[in-house]
Design a protein around this motif. Structure first.
Motif, PDB file in Angstrom:
ATOM      1  N   SER A  24       0.873  -1.263   0.048  1.00 24.12           N
ATOM      2  CA  SER A  24      -0.129  -0.103  -0.349  1.00 24.12           C
ATOM      3  C   SER A  24       0.404   1.109  -0.009  1.00 24.12           C
ATOM      4  O   SER A  24       1.896   1.318   0.452  1.00 24.12           O
ATOM      5  N   ASN A  25       0.130   2.526  -0.353  1.00 21.52           N
ATOM      6  CA  ASN A  25       1.030   3.776  -0.648  1.00 21.52           C
ATOM      7  C   ASN A  25       0.130   4.455   0.981  1.00 21.52           C
ATOM      8  O   ASN A  25      -0.475   3.587   1.465  1.00 21.52           O
ATOM      9  N   VAL A  26       1.410   4.482   1.594  1.00 22.55           N
ATOM     10  CA  VAL A  26       0.648   5.567   3.107  1.00 22.55           C
ATOM     11  C   VAL A  26       1.753   6.819   2.732  1.00 22.55           C
ATOM     12  O   VAL A  26       2.588   7.409   1.932  1.00 22.55           O
ATOM     13  N   GLY A  27      -0.324   7.869   3.344  1.00 20.45           N
ATOM     14  CA  GLY A  27       0.151   9.415   2.732  1.00 20.45           C
ATOM     15  C   GLY A  27      -1.159   9.750   4.127  1.00 20.45           C
ATOM     16  O   GLY A  27      -1.262   9.393   4.919  1.00 20.45           O
ATOM     17  N   MET A  28      -0.764  11.146   3.489  1.00 21.54           N
ATOM     18  CA  MET A  28      -1.919  12.167   3.954  1.00 21.54           C
ATOM     19  C   MET A  28      -2.057  13.304   3.346  1.00 21.54           C
ATOM     20  O   MET A  28      -1.517  13.506   2.712  1.00 21.54           O
ATOM     21  N   LYS A  29      -3.217  13.908   4.106  1.00 18.67           N
ATOM     22  CA  LYS A  29      -4.118  14.699   2.908  1.00 18.67           C
ATOM     23  C   LYS A  29      -3.727  16.074   4.084  1.00 18.67           C
ATOM     24  O   LYS A  29      -3.548  16.443   5.443  1.00 18.67           O
ATOM     25  N   VAL A  30      -3.137  17.379   2.957  1.00 22.14           N
ATOM     26  CA  VAL A  30      -2.807  18.345   3.967  1.00 22.14           C
ATOM     27  C   VAL A  30      -2.649  19.252   3.545  1.00 22.14           C
ATOM     28  O   VAL A  30      -3.099  19.196   2.263  1.00 22.14           O
ATOM     29  N   LEU A  31      -2.686  20.128   3.664  1.00 23.97           N
ATOM     30  CA  LEU A  31      -2.747  22.218   2.672  1.00 23.97           C
ATOM     31  C   LEU A  31      -1.624  22.267   2.688  1.00 23.97           C
ATOM     32  O   LEU A  31      -0.629  22.571   2.960  1.00 23.97           O
ATOM     33  N   ARG A  32      -1.783  22.898   1.253  1.00 23.77           N
ATOM     34  CA  ARG A  32      -1.019  23.283   0.668  1.00 23.77           C
ATOM     35  C   ARG A  32      -0.456  24.578  -0.258  1.00 23.77           C
ATOM     36  O   ARG A  32      -1.747  24.564  -0.752  1.00 23.77           O
ATOM     37  N   LYS A  33      -0.104  26.140  -0.042  1.00 19.45           N
ATOM     38  CA  LYS A  33      -0.796  27.520  -0.184  1.00 19.45           C
ATOM     39  C   LYS A  33      -2.362  27.326  -0.370  1.00 19.45           C
ATOM     40  O   LYS A  33      -3.039  27.677  -1.477  1.00 19.45           O
TER      41      LYS A  33
ATOM     42  N   PHE B  73       0.155  14.458   0.645  1.00 16.98           N
ATOM     43  CA  PHE B  73       1.421  14.433   0.585  1.00 16.98           C
ATOM     44  C   PHE B  73       1.554  12.754   1.437  1.00 16.98           C
ATOM     45  O   PHE B  73       1.368  11.719   1.648  1.00 16.98           O
ATOM     46  N   ALA B  74       2.595  12.255   0.410  1.00 18.16           N
ATOM     47  CA  ALA B  74       2.912  10.905  -0.384  1.00 18.16           C
ATOM     48  C   ALA B  74       4.640  10.871   0.678  1.00 18.16           C
ATOM     49  O   ALA B  74       5.345  11.331   1.005  1.00 18.16           O
ATOM     50  N   ILE B  75       4.173   9.640   1.799  1.00 21.11           N
ATOM     51  CA  ILE B  75       5.329   8.913   3.102  1.00 21.11           C
ATOM     52  C   ILE B  75       6.183   7.741   2.058  1.00 21.11           C
ATOM     53  O   ILE B  75       7.033   7.916   2.445  1.00 21.11           O
ATOM     54  N   LEU B  76       5.125   7.460   2.507  1.00 21.78           N
ATOM     55  CA  LEU B  76       5.542   5.532   1.838  1.00 21.78           C
ATOM     56  C   LEU B  76       5.092   4.990   0.525  1.00 21.78           C
ATOM     57  O   LEU B  76       3.645   5.002   0.713  1.00 21.78           O
ATOM     58  N   ASP B  77       5.619   4.024  -0.704  1.00 20.64           N
ATOM     59  CA  ASP B  77       5.395   4.052  -1.696  1.00 20.64           C
ATOM     60  C   ASP B  77       5.528   2.160  -1.564  1.00 20.64           C
ATOM     61  O   ASP B  77       6.542   2.117  -1.300  1.00 20.64           O
TER      62      ASP B  77
ATOM     63  N   GLY C  81       5.801  -1.501  -3.206  1.00 19.20           N
ATOM     64  CA  GLY C  81       6.773  -1.395  -3.873  1.00 19.20           C
ATOM     65  C   GLY C  81       7.823  -1.529  -3.256  1.00 19.20           C
ATOM     66  O   GLY C  81       8.895  -2.490  -3.900  1.00 19.20           O
ATOM     67  N   ALA C  82       7.940  -0.545  -1.979  1.00 12.13           N
ATOM     68  CA  ALA C  82       9.272  -0.878  -1.551  1.00 12.13           C
ATOM     69  C   ALA C  82       9.203  -2.116  -0.307  1.00 12.13           C
ATOM     70  O   ALA C  82       8.532  -2.430  -0.262  1.00 12.13           O
ATOM     71  N   ASN C  83      10.915  -2.445   0.111  1.00  4.31           N
ATOM     72  CA  ASN C  83      11.335  -3.251   0.884  1.00  4.31           C
ATOM     73  C   ASN C  83      10.634  -2.798   1.939  1.00  4.31           C
ATOM     74  O   ASN C  83      11.417  -1.839   2.804  1.00  4.31           O
ATOM     75  N   TRP C  84      10.423  -3.376   3.305  1.00  2.00           N
ATOM     76  CA  TRP C  84       9.591  -3.025   4.412  1.00  2.00           C
ATOM     77  C   TRP C  84      10.691  -2.768   5.081  1.00  2.00           C
ATOM     78  O   TRP C  84      10.693  -1.623   5.779  1.00  2.00           O
ATOM     79  N   TYR C  85      11.709  -3.787   5.014  1.00  2.00           N
ATOM     80  CA  TYR C  85      12.849  -3.165   6.080  1.00  2.00           C
ATOM     81  C   TYR C  85      14.348  -1.595   5.411  1.00  2.00           C
ATOM     82  O   TYR C  85      14.975  -1.626   6.339  1.00  2.00           O
ATOM     83  N   GLU C  86      13.650  -1.150   4.489  1.00  6.19           N
ATOM     84  CA  GLU C  86      14.504  -0.339   3.771  1.00  6.19           C
ATOM     85  C   GLU C  86      13.027   0.860   3.749  1.00  6.19           C
ATOM     86  O   GLU C  86      13.501   2.350   4.008  1.00  6.19           O
ATOM     87  N   ALA C  87      11.889   0.884   4.107  1.00  5.64           N
ATOM     88  CA  ALA C  87      11.081   2.437   4.072  1.00  5.64           C
ATOM     89  C   ALA C  87      11.025   2.118   5.345  1.00  5.64           C
ATOM     90  O   ALA C  87      10.182   2.195   6.261  1.00  5.64           O
ATOM     91  N   SER C  88      11.175   3.561   5.389  1.00  2.00           N
ATOM     92  CA  SER C  88      10.786   4.619   6.160  1.00  2.00           C
ATOM     93  C   SER C  88      10.971   6.425   5.790  1.00  2.00           C
ATOM     94  O   SER C  88      11.122   6.512   5.176  1.00  2.00           O
ATOM     95  N   ALA C  89      10.259   7.525   6.693  1.00  2.00           N
ATOM     96  CA  ALA C  89      10.246   8.742   6.284  1.00  2.00           C
ATOM     97  C   ALA C  89      10.369   9.290   7.739  1.00  2.00           C
ATOM     98  O   ALA C  89      10.039   8.987   9.008  1.00  2.00           O
ATOM     99  N   GLU C  90      10.882  11.299   7.862  1.00  2.00           N
ATOM    100  CA  GLU C  90      10.958  11.682   9.060  1.00  2.00           C
ATOM    101  C   GLU C  90      10.808  12.933   8.755  1.00  2.00           C
ATOM    102  O   GLU C  90      11.507  12.989   7.506  1.00  2.00           O
ATOM    103  N   PHE C  91       9.669  13.635   8.481  1.00  2.00           N
ATOM    104  CA  PHE C  91       9.080  15.130   8.082  1.00  2.00           C
ATOM    105  C   PHE C  91       8.617  15.720   9.155  1.00  2.00           C
ATOM    106  O   PHE C  91       7.688  14.998  10.277  1.00  2.00           O
ATOM    107  N   ASP C  92       8.461  17.444   9.148  1.00  2.00           N
ATOM    108  CA  ASP C  92       7.336  17.821  10.384  1.00  2.00           C
ATOM    109  C   ASP C  92       5.973  18.583   9.345  1.00  2.00           C
ATOM    110  O   ASP C  92       6.473  18.854   8.124  1.00  2.00           O
TER     111      ASP C  92
END
Length: 435
Positions: A324-333, A339-343, A345-356
């Motif tokens: 599954s794709n993991v994301g969030m709905k956000v306000l931009r302008k 906002f896409a976080i994880l895509d 098709g990625a290997n689970w053990y390599e999938a990570s993200a960090e953001f503010d």
């Protein structure tokens, strides 16, 4: 040998190479290529196409001298040392290996074998030319990932990138670099070493991106034969094996439309599959060899460094991949956006993200889970209990998401306050989320 590959797209650097290392329970194989070139497979014996390097070590009696591969087998047969076999299996179990009363770390022994076997590359390329190194194994379990991480660290390679992928993903990467005619329909691998195993690659062209699945087929009843010495008995054995394989192949081909078949493994070296081959070759392309996975590891690595158009058009959803794709709905302008976080098709053990993010209001964050395997978009709402009440858009949150399994993520959210105006509360929240 398999047929030539088409030219890779993306960046090309004739001075740098990628290495594909196929690591199995019984043997290893090494392929390498420069960007834009077809991978070459290293022979364990110069001047031959003997690609299998026996996955064994032999410790010479009474001294701290170790041999690997064919040389290890030779010294063990001559009674000059202790043979240690199935190094990958030993490392996966993690139990100490006792040799001549001394305990050895199985991961260290596996690292020693890999390091020694890589020396076969030295007569072809220098270590400084290796830009990236891809290990491929039959299955990427969490334990195997941990073992390969230790091996990679122990090798102290100069390569900038070291990655892992399963045989299935190596199969996928290999096919993406073949003529499209070869995979216009399903593609089959029959792999015959100790037992017959199969992989079937099929593609769903109706999704965006197009999704590739690989199904595993197991046939434990078709064990590797030890041929009789008497010619008539051996011939009868071969005919029986041919008949068994014919019936297995016939059943598979009834259910699938297959363009291409690959026959891998030493079990196909003897010429016993006469009637079976006639069936397999009927309106299909059939190739025989045993270096597909190491070549596929090279292609997988080049795609990671410089993805080509097909790598972007297709996504492989294997057992070790995010579905599954993991994301969030956000306000931009001032407008709603995704906002896409994880895509997927990625290997689970390599999938990570960090953001503010800046919290609009309230104390909740919503994550959207969009499966590529079908089904509805799911919502995961995290409530930040105890978050101080503040005016709208005056709370900055640091969000870290890391996969802990193929379908589970740990999400950690930390209150960062809002610069010098509003200090952080020091609070943090961690929650496990199904994806």
């Amino acid at each position: 040998m398999f047929q030539n590959q088409k030219e890779l797209t993306g960046k090309k650097n004739s001075k740098k190479v990628v290495v594909g290392y196929d690591l199995g329970s019984d043997y290893a194989q090494i392929s390498y290529c420069s960007f834009g070139e077809e991978p070459e497979t290293v022979s364990a014996v110069n001047g031959t196409e003997q690609y299998n390097i026996p996955g064994v070590l032999c410790k010479r009696y009474g001294v701290g001298q170790w041999y690997y591969g064919k040389e290890a087998v030779k010294y063990a047969k001559e009674g000059e040392g202790t043979l240690v076999e199935k190094l990958l299996d030993l490392a996966e179990r993690g139990e100490e290996v006792i040799v001549e009363g001394e305990a050895f770390d199985p991961a260290a022994l596996l690292t020693l074998f890999v390091k020694r076997s890589i020396s076969l590359l030295s007569i072809r390329i220098s270590g400084a030319r290796i830009e990236a190194f891809m290990f491929t194994v039959e299955q990427l379990t969490p334990r195997i990932v941990d073992v390969l991480g230790k091996v990679a660290a122990g090798l102290k390679l100069e390569a900038a990138y070291i990655c892992f992928q399963s045989h299935r993903e190596s199969f996928y990467a290999y096919m993406l670099h073949q003529d499209k005619e070869l995979w216009k329909n399903d593609v089959l691998i029959f792999e015959y070493d100790k037992n017959l195993k199969g992989l079937c690659l099929e593609c769903n062209n109706k999704t965006q991106p197009k999704v590739v699945f690989i199904e595993q087929l197991d046939y434990p009843m078709m064990e590797r034969r030890v041929w009789k010495e008497e010619e008539a008995e051996k011939r009868q054995q071969m005919e029986e094996l041919d008949q068994l394989f014919f019936s297995i192949a016939q059943e598979v081909l009834k259910e699938k439309i297959v363009s291409t078949i690959f026959l891998l493994g030493d079990g196909f070296k003897e010429e016993w599959a006469k009637e079976s081959l006639k069936l397999l070759c009927r309106n299909r392309r059939v190739f025989q060899g045993n270096n597909l996975y190491s070549k596929g590891a090279c292609y997988g690595m080049t795609e990671r460094l410089s993805p080509g158009p097909l790598w972007k058009e297709y996504v492989y959803l294997g057992s070790d991949k995010l579905k599954s794709n993991v994301g969030m709905k956000v306000l931009r302008k001032g407008e709603d956006s995704y906002f896409a976080i994880l895509d997927a098709g990625a290997n689970w053990y390599e999938a990570s993200a960090e953001f503010d993010i800046i919290l609009e209001s309230g104390n909740e964050l919503e994550f959207l889970i969009t499966p590529l395997t079908g089904g509805n978009v799911a919502s995961r709402v995290l409530t930040l209990e105890g978050l101080p009440e503040r005016p709208p858009r005056t709370t900055r949150l640091n969000v870290r998401i890391e996969m802990t399994g193929v379908d589970q993520a740990a999400i950690t959210i930390e209150d960062m306050g809002f610069g010098e105006l509003i200090p952080s509360s020091g609070k943090a929240w961690t929650q496990m989320v199904q994806v």
